[in-house]
Scaffold this active site. Structure first.
Site, short mmCIF file in Angstrom:
data_model
loop_
_atom_site.label_atom_id
_atom_site.label_comp_id
_atom_site.label_asym_id
_atom_site.label_seq_id
_atom_site.Cartn_x
_atom_site.Cartn_y
_atom_site.Cartn_z
N GLY A 53 42.94 28.27 17.85
CA GLY A 53 43.02 29.46 17.03
C GLY A 53 42.37 30.65 17.72
O GLY A 53 42.95 31.30 18.58
N GLY A 54 41.12 30.92 17.35
CA GLY A 54 40.42 32.11 17.84
C GLY A 54 40.47 32.32 19.34
O GLY A 54 40.72 33.44 19.82
N GLY A 57 37.81 27.49 12.76
CA GLY A 57 37.33 28.86 12.60
C GLY A 57 35.86 28.95 12.25
O GLY A 57 35.37 30.02 11.87
N GLU A 83 42.97 18.24 13.12
CA GLU A 83 42.14 19.43 12.93
C GLU A 83 41.18 19.20 11.77
O GLU A 83 41.55 19.41 10.61
CB GLU A 83 43.02 20.64 12.63
CG GLU A 83 43.99 20.99 13.73
CD GLU A 83 44.31 22.47 13.75
OE1 GLU A 83 44.13 23.09 14.79
OE2 GLU A 83 44.70 23.02 12.70
N SER A 126 37.88 24.99 16.59
CA SER A 126 36.88 25.66 17.44
C SER A 126 36.89 25.15 18.88
O SER A 126 35.84 25.12 19.53
CB SER A 126 35.49 25.57 16.82
OG SER A 126 35.47 26.21 15.55
N HIS A 132 49.38 23.06 8.37
CA HIS A 132 48.05 23.56 8.77
C HIS A 132 47.15 23.56 7.54
O HIS A 132 47.61 23.80 6.42
CB HIS A 132 48.19 24.98 9.34
CG HIS A 132 46.93 25.46 10.00
ND1 HIS A 132 45.85 25.92 9.27
CD2 HIS A 132 46.56 25.52 11.29
CE1 HIS A 132 44.88 26.26 10.11
NE2 HIS A 132 45.28 26.02 11.34
N ASN A 191 47.45 29.19 18.18
CA ASN A 191 47.85 29.55 16.81
C ASN A 191 47.22 30.90 16.53
O ASN A 191 46.02 30.99 16.29
CB ASN A 191 47.35 28.49 15.83
CG ASN A 191 47.56 28.91 14.38
OD1 ASN A 191 48.34 29.82 14.10
ND2 ASN A 191 46.88 28.24 13.46
N TRP A 192 48.05 31.94 16.57
CA TRP A 192 47.51 33.30 16.40
C TRP A 192 47.12 33.59 14.95
O TRP A 192 46.47 34.58 14.67
CB TRP A 192 48.53 34.34 16.85
CG TRP A 192 48.76 34.38 18.33
CD1 TRP A 192 48.22 33.57 19.29
CD2 TRP A 192 49.63 35.30 19.03
NE1 TRP A 192 48.69 33.93 20.54
CE2 TRP A 192 49.55 34.98 20.41
CE3 TRP A 192 50.46 36.34 18.63
CZ2 TRP A 192 50.27 35.69 21.38
CZ3 TRP A 192 51.17 37.04 19.58
CH2 TRP A 192 51.07 36.73 20.95
N LYS A 193 47.58 32.76 14.01
CA LYS A 193 47.37 33.02 12.58
C LYS A 193 47.87 34.42 12.24
O LYS A 193 48.79 34.91 12.88
CB LYS A 193 45.90 32.82 12.19
CG LYS A 193 45.34 31.51 12.72
CD LYS A 193 44.06 31.12 12.03
CE LYS A 193 43.44 29.95 12.75
NZ LYS A 193 42.43 29.29 11.97
N GLU A 230 45.21 25.61 6.39
CA GLU A 230 45.23 26.86 5.61
C GLU A 230 46.46 26.90 4.69
O GLU A 230 46.41 27.47 3.60
CB GLU A 230 45.18 28.07 6.57
CG GLU A 230 43.79 28.21 7.19
CD GLU A 230 43.75 28.84 8.57
OE1 GLU A 230 44.74 29.48 8.98
OE2 GLU A 230 42.72 28.69 9.25
C1 PEP Z 1 43.59 26.51 14.10
O1 PEP Z 1 43.77 27.46 13.37
O2 PEP Z 1 44.50 25.67 14.23
C2 PEP Z 1 42.32 26.39 14.81
C3 PEP Z 1 42.03 25.28 15.43
O3 PEP Z 1 41.49 27.49 14.74
P1 PEP Z 1 40.11 27.71 15.59
O4 PEP Z 1 40.40 27.29 17.02
O5 PEP Z 1 39.83 29.17 15.46
O6 PEP Z 1 39.08 26.85 14.96
#
Ligand code: PEP
Length: 247
Positions: A230-231, A171, A165, A209, A94, A9-11, A96
């Site tokens: 994500g990251g 994040g 999640e 994470s 999500h 997930n590049w956001k 967010e």
């Molecule tokens: C996400 O945005 O779905 C996510 C899991 O982010 P991160 O891996 O950065 O925690």
């Protein structure tokens, strides 16, 4: 589940140049992957990424989809539009989107249903906040979020992907321990089993994470069928390490 799914997930990250470098790095490092792979990119880059991923084992995903079919919904993107760019997955619900855009369980379910009807697989995110976990409400929250999707979609529930999640782990660098994640995945698995005889087809991903160092342990849990990343999906070597851990 047969093959695990690793979805990035590049956001709201990327640029034409950065996307090209990232996808070239990922595709160049793939060596007969044992899992399914997807990247959920910003809508503005769907066309670019469709071209870069053509003929590769990496599927294209979106980060959201409208609950509406078409019409006066400024700023929204329909399932039919996503399909024109070869999109296979769309993240819905999500945290967010729930947090910053006020998406309710009902909206998330409507989006999932619209995606399914148009042939795009929704990756439905569920997860508790830190306050909810500390109040002992984790199970109640994720079950409520998943129930919204199960009840509205009925017959086609087996076509979704679920992502657990925990909001406090997204994040933040705070990953759920493999045991904490597995415990919630087992709850979700039981709920899916009770809802459909085809629950074995539904992947339950962990997100929060997940990174190159902790992926193998998380992915070794019996009810963790992949990851939503994500990251770590923004760095080709890290994403490749996670992919290699998914077998
Ligand atoms: C996400 O945005 O779905 C996510 C899991 O982010 P991160 O891996 O950065 O925690």
């Amino acid at each position: 589940m047969s093959r695990k799914l690793i979805a990035g997930n590049w956001k709201m990250n990327g640029s034409l140049a950065a996307n090209e470098a990232l996808l070239k790095g990922v595709l160049g490092g793939l060596n007969a992957p044992a899992c399914d792979i997807a990247v959920c990119v910003p809508s503005a880059y769907l066309a670019q990424c469709q071209t870069l991923l053509a003929g590769s084992p990496v599927a294209l995903g979106a980060q959201d989809v409208s609950q509406h079919e078409a019409g006066a919904f400024t700023g929204e993107i329909s399932t039919a539009m996503l399909k024109e760019f070869g999109v296979r997955y769309a993240i819905v619900g999500h945290s967010e989107r729930r947090q910053y855009h006020g998406e309710t369980d009902a909206v998330v379910a409507a989006k999932a249903q619209r995606a399914l009807a148009g042939g795009v697989t929704p990756i439905v995110c569920v997860g508790e906040t830190l306050a909810e976990r500390e109040a002992g409400k984790t199970e109640e929250v994720v079950k409520r979020q998943l129930a919204a999707v199960i009840h509205l979609n009925g017959h086609c529930i087996s076509e979704i992907v679920v992502a657990y999640e925990p909001v406090w782990a997204i994040g933040t660098g705070k990953t759920a321990t493999p045991e904490q994640a597995q415990a919630v995945h087992a709850v979700l698995r039981a709920q899916l089993k009770a809802a459909t005889p085809q629950s074995d087809r539904i992947a339950i991903l962990y997100g929060g994470s997940m990174n190159a160092a902790n992926a193998a342990q998380l992915l070794a849990q019996p009810d963790i069928d992949g990851g939503l990343i994500g990251g770590a999906a923004l760095k080709a070597p890290d994403f490749l390490t996670i992919i290699a851990a998914a077998h």
